[in-house]
Write a protein that holds these residues in place. Structure first.
Motif, PDB file in Angstrom:
ATOM      1  N   ILE A  20       3.226  -5.377   9.819  1.00 17.73           N
ATOM      2  CA  ILE A  20       2.036  -5.394   9.743  1.00 17.73           C
ATOM      3  C   ILE A  20       1.310  -4.472   8.340  1.00 17.73           C
ATOM      4  O   ILE A  20       0.457  -3.362   7.893  1.00 17.73           O
ATOM      5  N   SER A  21       2.017  -5.779   7.734  1.00 16.82           N
ATOM      6  CA  SER A  21       1.529  -5.780   5.358  1.00 16.82           C
ATOM      7  C   SER A  21      -0.165  -5.790   5.713  1.00 16.82           C
ATOM      8  O   SER A  21      -0.516  -4.601   4.643  1.00 16.82           O
ATOM      9  N   HIS A  22      -1.736  -5.831   6.473  1.00 20.66           N
ATOM     10  CA  HIS A  22      -2.624  -5.850   6.157  1.00 20.66           C
ATOM     11  C   HIS A  22      -3.120  -5.033   6.445  1.00 20.66           C
ATOM     12  O   HIS A  22      -4.206  -4.784   6.289  1.00 20.66           O
ATOM     13  N   LEU A  23      -2.485  -3.866   6.941  1.00 20.29           N
ATOM     14  CA  LEU A  23      -2.773  -2.230   7.186  1.00 20.29           C
ATOM     15  C   LEU A  23      -2.478  -1.080   6.271  1.00 20.29           C
ATOM     16  O   LEU A  23      -2.599  -0.067   6.611  1.00 20.29           O
ATOM     17  N   GLY A  88       5.432  -1.917  -0.181  1.00 14.95           N
ATOM     18  CA  GLY A  88       6.248  -2.681   0.563  1.00 14.95           C
ATOM     19  C   GLY A  88       7.331  -2.107   0.611  1.00 14.95           C
ATOM     20  O   GLY A  88       8.646  -0.985   0.995  1.00 14.95           O
ATOM     21  N   ILE A  89       8.409  -2.836   0.201  1.00 14.33           N
ATOM     22  CA  ILE A  89      10.155  -2.870   0.916  1.00 14.33           C
ATOM     23  C   ILE A  89      10.301  -1.901  -0.372  1.00 14.33           C
ATOM     24  O   ILE A  89      10.395  -2.378  -1.741  1.00 14.33           O
ATOM     25  N   VAL A  90      10.929  -0.626  -0.166  1.00 20.09           N
ATOM     26  CA  VAL A  90      11.512   0.060  -0.808  1.00 20.09           C
ATOM     27  C   VAL A  90      12.830   0.001  -0.877  1.00 20.09           C
ATOM     28  O   VAL A  90      13.834   0.561   0.193  1.00 20.09           O
ATOM     29  N   GLY A  91      13.825   0.247  -2.243  1.00 14.27           N
ATOM     30  CA  GLY A  91      15.352   0.647  -2.369  1.00 14.27           C
ATOM     31  C   GLY A  91      15.412   2.497  -1.891  1.00 14.27           C
ATOM     32  O   GLY A  91      14.741   2.730  -3.023  1.00 14.27           O
TER      33      GLY A  91
END
Length: 311
Positions: A20-23, A88-91
């Protein structure tokens, strides 16, 4: 990435809310606001209780500790959630992931047992009022608190050690922090032993204190119903209602997360449940106790009047 053993993994990837990247911008604002409100609410409750001599009783001693636990519990995972929503995606390194799981379990399990200690306090206060002051001594309160932290440490240490010594076949965690269930999905081969481990830990950490709470409230309700005065019954119920509501919120969401078989898990549902008991409940706890408790509201008003006089 297919890997044979966890020792070869240097970093995990937290997928977070990528579906749900848009939210994500909206979620970031909402969760940051909730985090700040929770820190403020729990800090105010702890400060007011510690600075009001009329609230220096076992019940409010445990309430202060609950506020401190909620702050720690929330602070373990919220920064990672906010980072995930922001970039976004976290390392996340293996060490940081292990520490996050350990402290999440440590504070979460400690809170389970602390809620049981609070139920025990209400049990003695209502069922044995003449012996309450002697029974619920400062020494016993501190011992119950220490036992809660010891149980939390034991569960966190054992669970984290076993999980992070197991072979993994992946490094992408479909969650917003290092939660137990998503890590189970990365295990290689037969995961049944690890699933049983989670259930056993959940039974000890969630079900055993919950059964103590149930037993305490069966005795409490039985005692209240035997009271001759309607006013006494109402007063007794009012001292328990806040705790019962907190217990229902915490155990309801945590139990639905851990006390069910792995095949019933759904990533999106699990994330929602995790947000419920790890982000929303710590905010509701001080609101429930302050809004439903006359003594806490009185102390808050008194402190507010003093602040107004200073200004």
């Amino acid at each position: 990435m297919i890997l044979g053993n966890l020792s070869e993994v240097s970093e995990f990837r937290l997928l977070g809310f990528s579906e749900i990247s848009h939210l994500q911008p909206l979620l970031f604002v909402v969760l940051l606001s909730l985090y700040i409100l929770t820190l403020m609410a729990n800090t105010v409750i702890a400060f007011v209780i510690n600075n009001d001599n009329t609230l220096h009783t076992p019940m409010y001693f445990f309430l202060t500790q609950l506020s401190c636990l909620d702050i720690c519990y929330l602070s373990v995972i919220t920064p990672t959630i906010l980072e995930n929503l922001l970039v976004g995606i976290v390392g996340i390194s293996k060490t940081r992931c292990a520490m996050q799981m350990f402290f999440f379990l440590f504070f979460g399990v400690a809170e389970c047992f602390l809620l049981a200690a609070m139920a025990l306090d209400r049990f003695f206060a209502i069922c044995y009022p003449l012996h309450y002051a002697v029974t619920m001594s400062s020494r016993l309160c501190k011992s119950l608190l220490a036992a809660s932290y010891i149980c939390g440490f034991a569960v966190g240490f054992v669970h984290t050690s076993i999980t992070f010594s197991s072979p993994l076949c992946g490094s992408a965690i479909d969650h917003f922090f290092c939660e137990i269930q998503p890590l189970l999905d990365l295990l290689c081969g037969n995961t049944a032993p690890r699933e049983i481990q989670v259930i056993v830990v959940a039974v000890f950490a969630i079900l055993s204190p919950f059964l103590l709470i149930i037993y305490s409230y069966i005795r409490i309700i039985s005692t209240i119903l035997q009271m001759s005065s309607a006013e006494s019954r109402q007063k007794a119920f009012s001292t328990c209602s806040s705790h019962l509501l907190v217990v229902t919120l915490f155990y309801g969401t945590a139990g639905s997360m851990y006390l069910r078989p792995k095949y019933t898990y759904c990533a999106s549902v699990d994330k929602f449940l995790s947000l419920s008991y790890s982000v929303v409940t710590p905010l509701l706890n001080p609101l429930i106790y302050s809004l439903r408790n006359k003594e806490v509201k009185g102390a808050l008003r008194k402190k507010w009047r003093k602040i107004n006089l200073v200004w």
